[in-house]
Each structure stands twice: as C-alpha cells, then as structure tokens.
Design a protein around this motif. Structure first.
Motif, short mmCIF file in Angstrom:
data_model
loop_
_atom_site.label_atom_id
_atom_site.label_comp_id
_atom_site.label_asym_id
_atom_site.label_seq_id
_atom_site.Cartn_x
_atom_site.Cartn_y
_atom_site.Cartn_z
N SER A 249 0.83 -1.10 0.01
CA SER A 249 -0.14 0.05 0.01
C SER A 249 0.84 1.15 0.03
CB SER A 249 -0.80 -0.10 1.11
OG SER A 249 -0.13 0.30 2.45
N GLU A 250 2.05 1.34 0.28
CA GLU A 250 3.14 2.33 0.34
C GLU A 250 3.50 2.52 -0.91
OE1 GLU A 250 6.83 3.99 2.77
OE2 GLU A 250 6.23 1.97 3.13
N LYS A 251 3.98 1.43 -1.81
CA LYS A 251 4.70 1.73 -3.07
C LYS A 251 3.51 1.56 -4.11
CE LYS A 251 8.93 -0.93 -1.99
NZ LYS A 251 9.59 -2.02 -2.37
N LYS A 252 2.31 1.34 -3.59
CA LYS A 252 1.13 1.23 -4.98
C LYS A 252 1.67 0.26 -5.80
CE LYS A 252 -0.98 4.99 -2.92
NZ LYS A 252 0.06 5.45 -2.00
N GLU A 253 2.02 -1.02 -5.50
CA GLU A 253 2.55 -1.84 -6.35
C GLU A 253 1.96 -3.47 -5.78
OE1 GLU A 253 6.34 -1.69 -7.97
OE2 GLU A 253 6.90 -3.86 -6.99
N TYR A 254 1.78 -4.01 -6.78
CA TYR A 254 1.27 -5.45 -6.50
C TYR A 254 2.45 -6.28 -5.97
CZ TYR A 254 -3.35 -4.48 -8.46
OH TYR A 254 -4.64 -3.89 -8.78
N VAL A 255 2.21 -7.49 -5.45
CA VAL A 255 3.56 -8.15 -4.93
C VAL A 255 3.28 -9.77 -5.28
CG1 VAL A 255 4.73 -9.27 -3.02
CG2 VAL A 255 3.88 -6.52 -3.04
N GLU A 256 2.26 -10.51 -4.93
CA GLU A 256 1.91 -11.74 -5.09
C GLU A 256 0.56 -12.09 -5.26
OE1 GLU A 256 5.53 -14.43 -3.66
OE2 GLU A 256 3.72 -14.67 -2.40
N LEU A 257 0.19 -13.11 -6.00
CA LEU A 257 -1.01 -13.88 -5.95
C LEU A 257 -1.10 -15.16 -5.65
CD1 LEU A 257 -4.37 -13.75 -6.28
CD2 LEU A 257 -3.83 -14.14 -8.83
N GLN A 258 -1.48 -16.05 -4.77
CA GLN A 258 -1.44 -17.33 -4.87
C GLN A 258 -2.77 -18.09 -5.06
OE1 GLN A 258 0.52 -19.10 -1.30
NE2 GLN A 258 -0.02 -21.28 -2.03
N SER A 259 -3.02 -18.88 -5.84
CA SER A 259 -4.34 -19.70 -6.17
C SER A 259 -4.02 -21.12 -6.04
CB SER A 259 -4.86 -19.27 -7.60
OG SER A 259 -5.97 -20.23 -7.72
N GLY A 260 -4.51 -21.69 -5.04
CA GLY A 260 -4.19 -23.10 -4.79
C GLY A 260 -2.71 -23.25 -4.51
N ASN A 261 -1.90 -24.09 -5.16
CA ASN A 261 -0.32 -24.31 -5.16
C ASN A 261 0.37 -23.41 -6.21
OD1 ASN A 261 -1.15 -25.86 -7.51
ND2 ASN A 261 -0.02 -27.77 -6.74
N ARG A 262 -0.22 -22.57 -6.98
CA ARG A 262 0.47 -21.57 -7.88
C ARG A 262 0.65 -20.29 -7.43
NH1 ARG A 262 -1.10 -21.49 -14.02
NH2 ARG A 262 0.81 -20.33 -13.85
N ILE A 263 1.93 -19.82 -7.30
CA ILE A 263 2.22 -18.57 -6.93
C ILE A 263 2.63 -17.70 -8.03
CG2 ILE A 263 3.81 -17.18 -5.46
CD1 ILE A 263 3.86 -19.38 -3.64
N PHE A 264 1.69 -16.49 -8.22
CA PHE A 264 2.00 -15.52 -9.40
C PHE A 264 2.70 -14.50 -8.95
CE2 PHE A 264 -1.66 -17.83 -10.38
CZ PHE A 264 -1.69 -18.14 -11.66
N ASP A 265 4.00 -14.08 -9.45
CA ASP A 265 4.68 -12.85 -8.93
C ASP A 265 4.04 -11.84 -9.68
OD1 ASP A 265 6.69 -10.91 -8.42
OD2 ASP A 265 8.23 -12.16 -9.11
N LEU A 266 3.80 -10.56 -9.01
CA LEU A 266 3.09 -9.66 -9.69
C LEU A 266 3.82 -8.30 -9.48
CD1 LEU A 266 -0.56 -10.15 -8.13
CD2 LEU A 266 0.29 -10.88 -10.20
N ARG A 267 5.19 -8.53 -9.03
CA ARG A 267 5.88 -7.28 -8.53
C ARG A 267 6.23 -6.46 -9.98
NH1 ARG A 267 7.57 -11.37 -5.36
NH2 ARG A 267 7.94 -11.09 -3.05
N GLY A 268 6.32 -5.30 -9.68
CA GLY A 268 6.38 -4.44 -11.15
C GLY A 268 5.14 -3.88 -11.78
N ILE A 269 3.92 -4.67 -11.20
CA ILE A 269 2.65 -4.02 -11.65
C ILE A 269 2.04 -3.03 -10.89
CG2 ILE A 269 0.39 -4.91 -12.49
CD1 ILE A 269 1.40 -7.40 -12.98
N LYS A 270 2.13 -1.93 -11.29
CA LYS A 270 1.53 -0.57 -10.62
C LYS A 270 0.33 -0.54 -10.23
CE LYS A 270 5.61 1.14 -9.71
NZ LYS A 270 5.97 1.57 -8.22
N ILE A 271 -0.32 -0.08 -9.05
CA ILE A 271 -1.73 -0.05 -8.75
C ILE A 271 -2.28 1.30 -9.23
CG2 ILE A 271 -3.53 0.07 -7.01
CD1 ILE A 271 -1.50 -1.87 -5.39
N THR A 272 -3.22 1.62 -9.98
CA THR A 272 -3.70 2.80 -10.46
C THR A 272 -4.19 3.53 -9.12
OG1 THR A 272 -4.49 1.86 -12.68
CG2 THR A 272 -5.32 4.01 -11.82
N THR A 273 -4.03 4.89 -9.41
CA THR A 273 -4.39 5.70 -8.16
C THR A 273 -5.55 6.82 -8.77
OG1 THR A 273 -2.58 7.20 -8.29
CG2 THR A 273 -2.49 5.46 -6.91
#
Length: 310
Positions: A249-273
């Motif tokens: 919430s400070e960098k306004k950036e995604y970090v990670e999504l885990q669904s079941g045993n899969r982990i998606f790296d979201l670093r570098g994807i910015k959050i729209t403000t």
C-alpha cells in the motif's frame, strides 16, 4: 523469559503476515461483512445522481450451510456456515455495463491503523451456480475476485485480482489484476456518463469498457495467468480452494497472488491511483464479488478469511 504464543488452530490453514488485522470464521456469524449498497442520500432516500451502472439490485449475502438438492448439506470447509454471495438470475453481454443484479458483493468496512506497507487477504472459497437445471453449469459463472478499497493521505486506490472464468459462453480461465490504462478518461470509465461520481480507477469490478475476450479498461492479465481450477462433475459438488492476495500500500504496487499451489509474481505491476475522496481517509475495505454470464443465479462461498499486514 521465553514466551509461547498460542494461535487459534483455524489459523494453521493460512499464511498471515506479522500483524493479523482480522480472522473471520463464519461459524461465528457475519463478522461485520455485509452487502455493498449505493449511497441513498437523495430526497426520499433516492440516489443523488444517475449512473450507467444500476447499483441497487446487487444480489444478497448471507450465512449458508450450502444445501443442495442431491448433496444435502455441505456445511463449510470447517464447520457449518460459510459466507455466501448470491447473484440474481440476470446477465448482459460482457461488452455492456453489468446488468442490475448480475453481481453480488460482500464488503467489510474498516480503517487502517498501521503505517503503509504490505497488506494481505487469504481465504478458502468455493463457487457454483444454482442447481436448477441439468448439465454442468460452470459456464454460468463469468468472474469472481477479491479487492481492497484503500485511501491514504494522497490517493484512493483499488488493489484487486479477478478470475475470468467464462465470457459470453466461452471459457477463459485466466487471472487479472486491477489496473487502468493511462489513455482511459473519467468519461470512458463511466460508460459515457458526464460527471459520474466514480472516477477512473475506482470500482474496477463494474466500471470501464469491456472487450469480448475478457479484457477491459480496468484490468490487465496476470503473466502466465491461465489456471484450470477444480470444478466437480455437477453443480451440487463444491470444492474448497485457497486464495492469497498480497500488495504494497505504500509503493502502490502488487506483490503476489497465490491460487491453490500456484504463486504468481506480480512485482512491477503498479496500482492505479485517483485523487482522494472527501471524508474517507484511512479506508481499508476488503471485498469479494462474483458475476454471472447467463440468466442464472451463481454463488460464491467463503469458509473463513484472514486480513493481515507486515
């Protein structure tokens, strides 16, 4: 002196960050979760302004023991009751604004008490259409997801993830995150309504133009985000799935999504403000929602949920 910290056993099926903000087991009630409704602040409790998206008919939430015609009562993953989101039996084409009642939302209204940084939500969930006809009804479920409605001293911003299951009868099965392209204007966002209260990047779940492939102004595809979720042979058989969503919430950036045993790296994807709204500083509202793709009720169940922070 050594200290022993004892946590409730139910937390063992989660991976919370250092500070647990809330742990909601729906066997103990709704825990502050409620329907998402518009602001009835006009004359005679009417809405104040017209919007292209009709927000008064979203389907209800409830506590449910998940009973079905053939399976009887499922109960929850651990216990009897889960939080149930239920749409109404209406839908519209994906490239149109969502039909009134085609979504159901659950929201927990909270405020932030911690410095900016990592925020996480985890849950065990299931989804299915109403068991009201023959066949497998997986194509009746358009999308579902989780998001946070945030506001700090400078911005309001929505951080969320959505699973696009089916669009206009075509199976998609891909994950997206909330993000709005730079070229999108407030007018584009509100389907051409002048001076709509909702600004670009707010309420991605129902605003922003949509495309027939499941994309839209409010979403970007998660890299390598295709995933076949477990969906059983008939609509009365529900399977509990794990979901974990983490952002900064400070960098306004995604970090990670885990669904079941899969982990998606979201670093570098910015959050729209967007610019901050009046009177809602410190907002930290977690939400779930589901949308249908046909004129049929669809359901989203949450066994339990944990919100935590670093």
């Amino acid at each position: 002196m050594d200290q022993v910290i004892a946590l409730e056993r139910g937390l063992s099926k989660f991976q919370p960050l250092k500070k647990i903000i809330c742990y909601d087991d729906f066997d103990r009630g709704l825990n502050g979760w409620l329907d998402l409704h518009p602001n009835y602040v006009g004359k005679d409790f009417n809405l104040l302004r017209h919007s292209q998206v009709e927000k008064t008919q979203w389907g209800p939430i409830m506590l449910s023991s998940a009973s079905y015609r053939f399976a009887g009562t499922h109960g929850s993953m651990e216990g009897t009751y889960s939080l149930k989101l239920a749409t109404r039996p209406v839908s519209s084409s994906y490239d149109q604004p969502p039909a009134p009642g085609s979504m159901s939302h659950a929201i927990k209204r909270m405020t932030n008490h911690l410095p900016g940084g990592l925020r996480q939500i985890e849950c065990w969930y299931s989804y299915t259409p109403e068991q009201d006809r023959l066949g497998i009804g997986e194509k009746s479920i358009r999308a579902f997801g989780v998001f946070f409605d945030n506001q700090d001293e400078e911005n309001r911003f929505f951080a969320g993830a959505r699973y696009v299951n089916c669009v206009n009868g075509e199976m998609i099965r891909k994950w997206q995150v909330f993000q709005t392209a730079d070229h999108v204007t407030d007018l584009d966002w509100a389907y051409g309504v002048e001076n709509d209260w909702c600004k670009r990047g707010i309420d991605n779940q129902w605003y922003g133009r949509r495309n027939s492939d499941g994309s839209g102004d409010g979403f970007v595809w998660v890299p390598d985000g295709h995933q076949d979720l477990c969906y059983n042979e008939s609509d009365d058989k529900i399977n509990w799935l794990y979901l974990r969503f983490l952002y900064d919430s400070e960098k306004k950036e995604y970090v990670e999504l885990q669904s079941g045993n899969r982990i998606f790296d979201l670093r570098g994807i910015k959050i729209t403000t967007a610019e901050s709204y009046a009177r809602i500083n410190g907002l930290l509202n977690p939400c779930f929602w589901i949308e249908n793709d046909t004129n049929r009720r669809v359901f989203f169940y949450v066994d339990s949920v944990v919100v935590s922070a670093e």
